[in-house]
Structures are given as C-alpha cells and as structure tokens.
Write an enzyme that holds these catalytic residues in place. Structure first.
Site: not given
Ligand code: NAD
Ligand code: UD1
Length: 340
Positions: A294-295, A85, A82-83, A37, A154, A150, A125
């Site tokens: 998309r796989p 993604k 914060a992570g 960011s 989570k 990713y 998520s």
C-alpha cells in the site's frame, strides 16, 4: 472532583478514555459533533459506568457554540480528540481535514486562553515520525515527511501547540503520539465502529472473521522483516485510555509548558502474526491473500516506551491476545456497529 472536557469523547479512543477518567475520580463533559460516531455510545457509557455524562452536540470549530460549554462548566483540563482521521479520505478531501482538524484545535486553544484553562492533552500520532530504519522511535527521533493530509494536520498541530505553549508559559500541554490503537472495552459494549469498508487492519480482519467481508489482502509480503509483512506497535485502546489519565496527572506536577510522549507497547507485531492471533481469538481461519504494497506504508514502526514509563508511570498491560479477543467480542455483540 476536577472536570475534564473531552472533545471527540463520543469516538473510539475518546469513549474509552471517558471510562478511565471516571474510574479515576474525574468528572467528564463531552463535546462531539457526531460526525464519526453515534449517540448510542452515550447509552453504552451509561451502562458501563452507571453515570450519564454531560454531552454537547457541538462542532469544536464553531468557537461561539463551544464557548457555551466553557460558560456552563468549570473546566480544569481538556483532552482534545475531536478530529477526522481517515488517511485515504484526507487525500480526497484535504481542505476538510485541514479546516476541521486545525480549526477545532485553534478554537479550543482560544477558549482555553479566554477561560483560563491551563491543561491540554492532544492526540497526535506516530505517523509524524515518517520512514526510518532506526526503530524503536523515541520522542527525539526526527519527524518525517508525511504521506497524506491527515498526517500533516498532526504534524502542523504539534507545531501550533509548541508555539502556543511558548507564548503562554502558564499553559501545560501534553502531546501524545499514539501507535496503533486496537481492541475494545471488555464489556463488548463500545469499540471501533468505522463507517463503510474499513481501511485499518483490525477492523478489516474482524469483518472477514465475521463473514461480512470475504477476504483480507495483506499489503505486501516483501518487506525487510522476518516474515516479509509490515510490523506495527498495536496498543490496546483501554491501555491507551489509561495513558491519558497519566498524562493529566503529569500536567498537574510538571513545570514545562510542553511535553511529549509515545504511547505504545514497545513490541512489534507483523500482519501475519496479527492474523494468527485473531484466528486464535475467533476460533477459525481468516481468509487472506497477498497483494501489492500500500503506498505510504513503512516497513516497521514501534515505540520506545522508556520516557512514558519513567515520567508518566505508564506501561501497557495488555498483549495482542487481549486486543484480538476484545475486538472479536465487540464485533460479535455488535455485528452491524451501533444504531443511530
Ligand atoms: P473517532 O473518529 O472514533 O473519534 C473522533 C470523534 O471526534 C468522533 O466522535 C467525531 O464525531 C468527533 N469529531 C470530529 N470532528 C469534530 C469536530 N470538529 N467537533 C466535534 N467533534 C468532532 O477517532 P479516534 O480513533 O477515537 O481518534 C481520536 C483522535 O486520536 C483523533 O484526533 C485521531 O486523529 C487521533 N489518533 C487516532 C488513531 C487511531 O488509530 N484511531 C491513531 C493516532 C491518532
Ligand atoms: C494507519 C495510518 C496512520 C494512522 C494509523 C492509526 C496509513 C498509511 N496510515 O497506520 O496514519 O495514524 O493508521 O492507527 O493509512 N494492512 C493490510 N491489509 C489491510 C489493512 C492493513 O495488510 O487491509 C497492513 C498495513 O499495510 C500495515 C498494517 O496492516 O502494515 C497496519 O495497517 P493500519 O491498521 O492501516 O495502520 P497503519 O498503516 O500503521
């Protein structure tokens, strides 16, 4: 005025949540290492709220550096955004994802213990549910096998936080499973600002609508859905932000050390329907072609919202039209994203 530490508060969901917290009477301190960011977000937040928030440029994995934030502020609760993604990037750089996402959370938990901070909200998520015909996903739906590092971060972090809550019953921890956050603040001053070519549907559509990218590829139209394209539960980021305020309020009254909520709308939208809605918002056709699947994609994902409605009093207000119109406003006002 209770102070909320928002880690990753300079990012997409974090910055919208900072506004919701401010509007609900919370004081906010932001910790962000600017890895995904731009500092300009802080100027935009000031324009929207009239307030300059206290900002620390700090890597949350660095416990000693983050300790300073706890020493200098009386923190009442934490929202940990914060992570990293990006799904594709996580496949290429698994160690960075495991060390950043897990390291930053552990560092925050250690400091919660050290400074007696008892309330934590964590960004999880819907990706943890995996493939299932049994939709909508309720909070009791079985967790699936993740298809990328990713998603596993989570999945693992949820387990780490369950273990931490068990060991420290005075802590109150809320896991929020987001469905697909899209849209932007109504001012058009903040929104999703991905680096490079976007992977997710809405940022990609807006770049095609703006003419920056030529054509959207629909990843498969042979799914077992009414129009053959995948169905997702898109939720306006401003609604999602409000859900975090509800979660903080809930932690003030719950006795349970750990709780878990879906944040979605309960409505599914197909890729083709999303394109139509965006065309309405931008006033012209979106160039698109059909490509292969998309796989890792699942056909249908949407939330059961019953638990969040009943216990948090949370119900998403915005629909797909507002998601598209705010996304388009953000795109047209900031065609190249934010400057450093
Ligand atoms: P984002 O990348 O816009 O925001 C994350 C922010 O965290 C960025 O400002 C980045 O600079 C910062 N950051 C990353 N690692 C850090 C570290 N070690 N120390 C300090 N700051 C760090 O992402 P977002 O879309 O706002 O997502 C926020 C959280 O919600 C993430 O944990 C993400 O995994 C989760 N989430 C996002 C989505 C989504 O679709 N956007 C869906 C489900 C869950
Ligand atoms: C993706 C991530 C998920 C993450 C979520 C955050 C994958 C496999 N999953 O979910 O881990 O939590 O973002 O919002 O990346 N689509 C196209 N063309 C495009 C882009 C997307 O047709 O160019 C389709 C996808 O096939 C999908 C839908 O649009 O059916 C939404 O895609 P996306 O925005 O990437 O979100 P998810 O795949 O649901």
């Amino acid at each position: 005025m209770p102070t909320v530490l928002v880690t990753g508060g300079n990012g997409y969901i974090g910055s919208h949540t900072v506004i919701s917290l401010f509007e609900n009477g919370y004081d906010v301190v932001i910790a962000d290492n600017l890895s995904n960011s731009k500092m300009e977000v802080q100027n935009r937040l000031e324009k929207i709220t009239g307030k300059r928030f206290k900002f620390y440029n700090v890597d949350c994995c660095d416990t000693d550096a983050l300790r300073k934030v706890f020493e200098e502020n009386k923190i009442d609760s934490i929202i940990h955004f914060a992570g990293l993604k990006a799904v594709g990037e996580s496949v290429r750089m698994p160690l960075e994802y495991y060390s950043n996402n897990i390291g930053s959370m552990i560092s925050v938990c250690k400091l919660m213990t050290e400074f007696g901070v008892n309330k934590l909200v964590f960004s999880s998520s819907a990706t943890v549910y995996g493939e299932s015909e049994d939709v909508p996903f309720t909070e009791e739906s079985p967790l699936g096998m993740c298809t990328n590092p990713y998603g596993w971060t989570k999945w693992m972090l949820e387990q780490i936080l369950r273990d931490y809550a068990k060991a420290t019953p005075e802590k109150k921890i809320c896991l929020l499973r987001y469905f697909n956050p899209v849209g932007a603040h109504e001012s058009g001053l903040i929104g999703e600002d991905p680096r490079g070519i976007p992977n997710n549907l809405f940022p990609y559509i807006s770049k095609v609508a703006a003419g920056t990218l030529d054509c959207l590829t629909i990843f498969g139209d042979d799914y077992n859905t009414p129009d053959g394209t995948c169905i997702r539960d898109y939720i306006h980021v401003v609604d999602l932000a409000k859900g975090h305020v509800k979660a903080i309020e809930f932690l003030d009254k719950t006795e349970d050390p750990i709780c878990l909520f879906n944040l979605g709308t309960g409505h599914g939208t197909s890729v083709k329907e999303a394109i139509k809605a965006f065309e309405k918002a931008c006033g012209h056709e979106i160039n698109h072609v059909i490509g292969p699947r998309r796989p890792g994609d699942i056909a249908v994902s949407f939330a059961s919202t019953e638990k969040a409605e009943k216990l948090l009093g949370f119900k998403a207000e915005y629909g797909i039209d507002e998601m598209c119109s705010t996304c388009w406003k953000w795109q047209t006002m900031n065609p190249d994203g934010l400057k450093d």
